[in-house]
Motif scaffolding. Structure first.
Motif, PDB file in Angstrom:
ATOM      1  N   ALA A 144      40.009  97.463 -37.602  1.00  8.91           N
ATOM      2  CA  ALA A 144      38.616  97.909 -37.610  1.00  8.91           C
ATOM      3  C   ALA A 144      37.834  97.273 -36.473  1.00  8.91           C
ATOM      4  O   ALA A 144      36.995  97.932 -35.829  1.00  8.91           O
ATOM      5  CB  ALA A 144      37.978  97.557 -38.955  1.00  8.91           C
ATOM      6  N   LEU A 145      38.070  95.973 -36.197  1.00 12.52           N
ATOM      7  CA  LEU A 145      37.351  95.317 -35.100  1.00 12.52           C
ATOM      8  C   LEU A 145      37.737  95.920 -33.763  1.00 12.52           C
ATOM      9  O   LEU A 145      36.868  96.150 -32.899  1.00 12.52           O
ATOM     10  CB  LEU A 145      37.641  93.816 -35.114  1.00 12.52           C
ATOM     11  N   ARG A 146      39.009  96.185 -33.558  1.00  8.06           N
ATOM     12  CA  ARG A 146      39.441  96.759 -32.289  1.00  8.06           C
ATOM     13  C   ARG A 146      38.814  98.134 -32.072  1.00  8.06           C
ATOM     14  O   ARG A 146      38.317  98.452 -30.971  1.00  8.06           O
ATOM     15  CB  ARG A 146      40.970  96.852 -32.267  1.00  8.06           C
ATOM     16  N   LEU A 172      25.606  98.471 -32.393  1.00  5.05           N
ATOM     17  CA  LEU A 172      26.125  97.108 -32.517  1.00  5.05           C
ATOM     18  C   LEU A 172      26.327  96.687 -33.965  1.00  5.05           C
ATOM     19  O   LEU A 172      27.165  95.828 -34.252  1.00  5.05           O
ATOM     20  CB  LEU A 172      25.171  96.130 -31.823  1.00  5.05           C
ATOM     21  N   LEU A 173      25.586  97.264 -34.894  1.00  5.97           N
ATOM     22  CA  LEU A 173      25.691  96.848 -36.293  1.00  5.97           C
ATOM     23  C   LEU A 173      27.113  97.045 -36.829  1.00  5.97           C
ATOM     24  O   LEU A 173      27.624  96.205 -37.576  1.00  5.97           O
ATOM     25  CB  LEU A 173      24.692  97.625 -37.152  1.00  5.97           C
ATOM     26  N   ALA A 210      32.194  94.439 -38.351  1.00  7.41           N
ATOM     27  CA  ALA A 210      33.637  94.304 -38.173  1.00  7.41           C
ATOM     28  C   ALA A 210      34.013  92.864 -37.818  1.00  7.41           C
ATOM     29  O   ALA A 210      35.035  92.344 -38.277  1.00  7.41           O
ATOM     30  CB  ALA A 210      34.122  95.257 -37.081  1.00  7.41           C
ATOM     31  N   GLN A 211      33.181  92.191 -37.020  1.00  9.66           N
ATOM     32  CA  GLN A 211      33.433  90.788 -36.679  1.00  9.66           C
ATOM     33  C   GLN A 211      33.361  89.893 -37.923  1.00  9.66           C
ATOM     34  O   GLN A 211      34.219  89.042 -38.150  1.00  9.66           O
ATOM     35  CB  GLN A 211      32.410  90.303 -35.644  1.00  9.66           C
ATOM     36  N   LEU A 271      35.099  82.697 -32.636  1.00  6.65           N
ATOM     37  CA  LEU A 271      34.011  82.391 -31.702  1.00  6.65           C
ATOM     38  C   LEU A 271      34.318  82.959 -30.317  1.00  6.65           C
ATOM     39  O   LEU A 271      33.426  83.519 -29.648  1.00  6.65           O
ATOM     40  CB  LEU A 271      33.802  80.878 -31.631  1.00  6.65           C
ATOM     41  N   ALA A 272      35.579  82.834 -29.920  1.00  7.96           N
ATOM     42  CA  ALA A 272      35.967  83.397 -28.625  1.00  7.96           C
ATOM     43  C   ALA A 272      35.798  84.909 -28.616  1.00  7.96           C
ATOM     44  O   ALA A 272      35.359  85.503 -27.609  1.00  7.96           O
ATOM     45  CB  ALA A 272      37.416  83.010 -28.312  1.00  7.96           C
ATOM     46  N   ILE A 273      36.133  85.566 -29.716  1.00  7.53           N
ATOM     47  CA  ILE A 273      35.946  87.020 -29.810  1.00  7.53           C
ATOM     48  C   ILE A 273      34.467  87.374 -29.724  1.00  7.53           C
ATOM     49  O   ILE A 273      34.072  88.305 -29.012  1.00  7.53           O
ATOM     50  CB  ILE A 273      36.553  87.545 -31.126  1.00  7.53           C
ATOM     51  N   ALA A 274      33.637  86.624 -30.457  1.00  4.08           N
ATOM     52  CA  ALA A 274      32.198  86.898 -30.439  1.00  4.08           C
ATOM     53  C   ALA A 274      31.604  86.674 -29.057  1.00  4.08           C
ATOM     54  O   ALA A 274      30.724  87.433 -28.622  1.00  4.08           O
ATOM     55  CB  ALA A 274      31.497  86.015 -31.474  1.00  4.08           C
TER      56      ALA A 274
END
Length: 456
Positions: free
Chosen positions: A401-403, A416-417, A422-423, A187-190
């Motif tokens: 991948a997220l980074r 953004l997709l 990745a999230q 959640l913090a990442i999002a």
């Protein structure tokens, strides 16, 4: 005459031996080895298997459960009841002695004449004994003793089930707390990504659609947290009940299953289960009790001989046996042979025999279930270990991948997709790894339980 009585007694004793018989032997055909392979370096099964998880809190919870759990107390009382029943059955092998004493005064007045008084006192010692020619009483004692053994084995089964339940509940509690931590971190990442999207929208380099999509991702992560919190509370309360504590004020300090060790144990040979598992020992003891009940039911069809005797004093004064007492002595023997009872005794034999055959099949089914339990636990421990290793690799790549997706989105290379995907992948990978760790720990507990928990 004495020789004839001796010959008759010997014949009756030999006939009584014919009543008893060996139990129906299920003769289980145990496999020579397990289908599933055993991991190298596995340790031998020990009675304190929970110490292998390297958790002081788990050891403390198990100690508390053994001392305060209602399940343990209930099983212990059942053992005491079986012990008392065995003593009751054993009393039939001994003669019964009883003592009675009484005194009375009687006054009569016939036809309006003078009152006359008579006093009487008596004391009697009586004895009776049933000769167990056909072994009916001995079979009843054997049945009670076998039932006592079964109740003790049942106690060990309850104990093993409780310990496995406490360990499994504790691991589930820590897993849920770890998953909550993962959900909050994601959640913090999002929310951090949401700030980046919001900034790009304000500068005109991203559309409001991107902002709405990221806000939806944040809300979705927030919505997943209350559900996990509810499961965590419910699991904590269930654990409190297992250890015999009130849910109010009960808590555990552990936060993650990642800190726990996953022990490996060698299962031994399949035939060892017959000596290791208390439920199999209980089924065997119940079979022995049923066999004794059949012998007792058959002996009830034969004649019974009882001996009785009494000796006493009687006096014509109150509470005084020194004034011209009258002594009495009697001996007697009785023979009772059932002739017609509407088939009741025969039906009891049929019922006891059917019960014995039922328990033979129950014993065989228990053995098959025990073999399946161990095979399933072995398969689960090996497969979940492989899954955990692969999932750890997936998680490592998901973080990379997220980074990269976040960097590419900041630079405007990707939309953004790709970042949203990745999230989601990272969150699912972390959550799946936590669940696989729990599955591996529970599989280890299941293997300890399937092997009898070191009881044998």
């Amino acid at each position: 005459m004495s020789r004839r009585l001796t010959a008759i007694a010997a014949a009756l004793a030999l006939a009584g031996c014919a009543i008893t018989r060996d139990p129906l032997a299920p003769a289980p055909d145990m496999p020579a080895a397990w289908t599933e392979s055993v991991a190298p370096g596995a340790a031998a099964l020990a009675g304190d298997w929970w110490l292998k998880f390297d958790s002081r809190e788990l050891s403390a919870l198990i100690t508390t459960a053994l001392a305060t759990s209602p399940d343990i107390a209930i099983a212990a009382e059942r053992v005491r009841q079986a012990e008392a029943q065995a003593r009751i059955s054993g009393a039939s092998l001994f003669p019964e002695l009883s003592f009675g004493a009484g005194t009375s005064r009687r006054e009569t007045r016939p036809d309006g004449g003078a009152w006359t008084r008579s006093d009487a006192s008596s004391a009697t010692l009586s004895a009776s004994y049933e000769i167990d020619l056909w072994g009916r009483n001995a079979s009843s004692v054997l049945s009670a003793e076998s039932s006592l053994r079964a109740s003790r084995f049942d106690f060990e089964t309850v104990r093993l089930t409780l310990l496995a339940g406490v360990a499994s509940g504790y691991f589930q509690l820590l897993s849920l707390r770890g998953r909550l931590t993962i959900a909050r971190e994601n959640l913090a990442i999002a929310e951090r990504v949401l700030k980046v999207v919001d900034a790009r929208v304000r500068y005109g380099s991203a559309s409001k659609l991107d902002l709405a999509r990221q806000q939806a991702a944040v809300f979705s992560l927030r919505a997943s947290i209350p559900s996990l919190e509810l499961q965590e509370r419910q699991t904590l309360f269930a654990l409190a009940i297992l250890v015999g504590k009130q849910p109010e004020g009960f808590d555990a300090a552990g936060t993650s299953v990642a800190e726990l060790a996953v022990p490996r144990v060698t299962p031994g040979l399949p035939a060892d289960l017959l000596l290791r598992r208390p439920d199999l020992a209980s089924a065997e003891a119940q079979l022995a009790a049923a066999n004794a009940n059949v012998a007792a039911a058959r002996a009830a069809l034969l004649p019974g001989i009882s001996l009785s005797g009494s000796a006493g004093l009687a006096s014509s004064v109150l509470v005084n046996f020194l004034h011209a007492p009258t002594a009495a002595l009697s001996l007697g023997a009785s023979l009772l042979q059932p002739i017609f009872d509407g088939g009741r005794l025969r039906a009891q034999v049929d019922s006891a025999s059917s019960r014995e055959r039922e328990l033979v099949e129950n014993y065989r089914r228990s053995i098959l279930a025990a073999l399946a339990d161990v095979e399933g636990a072995l398969a689960s421990t090996s497969r979940t270990a492989e899954q955990e290793t692969l999932q750890a690799q997936i998680l490592e790549q998901a973080r990379v991948a997220l980074r990269l997706a976040e960097i590419r989105y900041r630079e405007g290379v990707d939309d953004l997709l790709a970042l949203l995907d990745a999230q989601r992948t990272l969150f699912q990978a972390e959550d799946q790894l936590a669940q696989l760790r729990l599955a591996r720990l529970q599989a280890s507990v299941g293997l300890f339980k399937a092997l009898g928990g070191g009881w044998g």
